[in-house]
Design a protein around this motif. Structure first.
Motif, PDB file in Angstrom:
ATOM      1  N   MET A 250     -25.101  40.412  10.060  1.00  9.40           N
ATOM      2  CA  MET A 250     -24.797  39.290   9.186  1.00  9.40           C
ATOM      3  C   MET A 250     -26.074  38.788   8.525  1.00  9.40           C
ATOM      4  O   MET A 250     -27.168  38.940   9.077  1.00  9.40           O
ATOM      5  CB  MET A 250     -24.192  38.132   9.992  1.00  9.40           C
ATOM      6  N   LYS A 251     -25.928  38.178   7.386  1.00 10.80           N
ATOM      7  CA  LYS A 251     -27.062  37.518   6.756  1.00 10.80           C
ATOM      8  C   LYS A 251     -27.387  36.241   7.536  1.00 10.80           C
ATOM      9  O   LYS A 251     -26.489  35.502   7.934  1.00 10.80           O
ATOM     10  CB  LYS A 251     -26.726  37.172   5.303  1.00 10.80           C
ATOM     11  N   ASP A 252     -28.661  35.987   7.757  1.00 12.98           N
ATOM     12  CA  ASP A 252     -29.105  34.790   8.484  1.00 12.98           C
ATOM     13  C   ASP A 252     -28.371  34.651   9.822  1.00 12.98           C
ATOM     14  O   ASP A 252     -27.871  33.590  10.178  1.00 12.98           O
ATOM     15  CB  ASP A 252     -28.886  33.529   7.641  1.00 12.98           C
ATOM     16  N   GLN A 253     -28.310  35.741  10.574  1.00 15.09           N
ATOM     17  CA  GLN A 253     -27.526  35.783  11.812  1.00 15.09           C
ATOM     18  C   GLN A 253     -28.132  34.902  12.900  1.00 15.09           C
ATOM     19  O   GLN A 253     -29.332  34.968  13.164  1.00 15.09           O
ATOM     20  CB  GLN A 253     -27.429  37.225  12.307  1.00 15.09           C
ATOM     21  N   LEU A 254     -27.289  34.098  13.546  1.00 15.18           N
ATOM     22  CA  LEU A 254     -27.749  33.134  14.544  1.00 15.18           C
ATOM     23  C   LEU A 254     -27.185  33.405  15.938  1.00 15.18           C
ATOM     24  O   LEU A 254     -27.457  32.644  16.865  1.00 15.18           O
ATOM     25  CB  LEU A 254     -27.376  31.714  14.106  1.00 15.18           C
ATOM     26  N   PHE A 255     -26.393  34.440  16.095  1.00 17.10           N
ATOM     27  CA  PHE A 255     -25.804  34.746  17.408  1.00 17.10           C
ATOM     28  C   PHE A 255     -25.522  36.245  17.504  1.00 17.10           C
ATOM     29  O   PHE A 255     -25.449  36.939  16.495  1.00 17.10           O
ATOM     30  CB  PHE A 255     -24.516  33.942  17.632  1.00 17.10           C
ATOM     31  N   PRO A 256     -25.369  36.756  18.737  1.00 15.75           N
ATOM     32  CA  PRO A 256     -25.146  38.189  18.919  1.00 15.75           C
ATOM     33  C   PRO A 256     -23.756  38.618  18.459  1.00 15.75           C
ATOM     34  O   PRO A 256     -22.823  37.819  18.390  1.00 15.75           O
ATOM     35  CB  PRO A 256     -25.303  38.399  20.425  1.00 15.75           C
ATOM     36  N   MET A 257     -23.621  39.910  18.166  1.00 20.31           N
ATOM     37  CA  MET A 257     -22.338  40.478  17.739  1.00 20.31           C
ATOM     38  C   MET A 257     -21.696  41.358  18.806  1.00 20.31           C
ATOM     39  O   MET A 257     -20.494  41.570  18.785  1.00 20.31           O
ATOM     40  CB  MET A 257     -22.524  41.298  16.460  1.00 20.31           C
TER      41      MET A 257
END
Length: 266
Positions: A250-257
């Motif tokens: 993700m763009k500007d990712q803040l958490f794990p996937m």
């Protein structure tokens, strides 16, 4: 519970409809798979390594591509899935590819009613635990089907991702991280073909990481590791960008996937 039986019935009907659509989708890439391309992703290949001559139970196998990929690598496999159509196609692929995997159609929670042998490995991956109302019977079944010293491995989308409702390509936080109440969704298309006119009707549940870990510990497994990653091997969420390594972020990712967990029956 009778209520859960109805939820499973609706989910089974939806997954039966998905099989034909997914088998023709670019995501499942059936022609390349038949030609020898593995459907397995880097996380699980690295985690389980050499599986030659090891017995492997694959839970919630859809139409068996991953099961058959493990079979190609020398494992003695049995795949389990709720969908009649999925198991029917899995058996056909197994025959066409001249492999020796077996497939059983059952709710994953009823696996031990149909399979009594124990395995070196129990494996499950990507979009599986959200279909289960309670992880304790799931974990106990896994422990029952493992040999002493056997390995359980799961790689799964991170529970944070299921807190969002993905409507019209937007991510709106809507659900609790570990929601006990059932979640009903009805939408057009599937993750493998979003332009399909098929209507998916699905009942699911959100399980936080503590639910996963504690259910397995309670069932008698020793957790070897729990890892979280910011990359997904599948482009199944809005606004993902493909990376040089083939993974999506993700763009500007803040958490794990993604999370992966490996455990041993002691």
């Amino acid at each position: 519970m009778e209520e859960n039986a109805n939820y499973f019935k609706v989910n089974k009907e939806t997954w039966n409809k998905k099989v034909g659509i997914h088998a023709q989708s670019a995501m499942y890439n059936m022609e390349d798979f038949k030609s020898g391309k593995t459907s397995l992703m880097p996380y699980e290949l690295e985690a389980l390594g050499d599986v030659k001559d090891r017995s492997l139970l694959h839970l919630q196998c859809h139409f068996g591509q991953d099961t058959l990929s493990w079979s190609r690598r020398g494992a003695k496999c049995i795949g389990v899935d709720l969908s009649d159509e999925g198991i029917k196609l899995a058996k056909k692929l197994n025959k066409d590819l001249e492999l020796d995997a077996e497939f059983v159609c059952t709710n994953v929670l009823d696996t031990s009613k149909h399979i009594s042998k124990t395995f070196d490995i129990v494996f499950t991956s990507y979009g599986v635990i959200g279909w289960l109302p309670d992880l304790k019977p799931w974990a106990q079944m896994i422990a029952d089907r493992l040999k002493v010293g056997g390995t359980f491995y799961i790689v799964e989308f991170h529970p944070i991702l299921w807190m969002f409702d993905y409507v019209d390509g937007e991510s709106v936080m809507k659900y609790h991280y570990s929601q006990k109440e059932v979640i009903y969704e009805e939408y057009e298309g599937t993750y493998a073909n979003q332009s399909s006119k098929m209507v998916s009707k699905e009942y699911g549940w959100n399980h936080g990481l503590s639910d996963v870990v504690n259910s397995l510990i309670e069932a008698g497994l020793k957790i070897d590791y729990l890892n979280e990653y910011d990359e997904s091997p599948y482009d199944v969420f809005p606004n993902l960008t493909k990376q040089a390594n083939g993974m999506y972020r993700m763009k500007d990712q803040l958490f794990p996937m993604i999370f992966e967990l490996k455990a041993t029956k002691i």
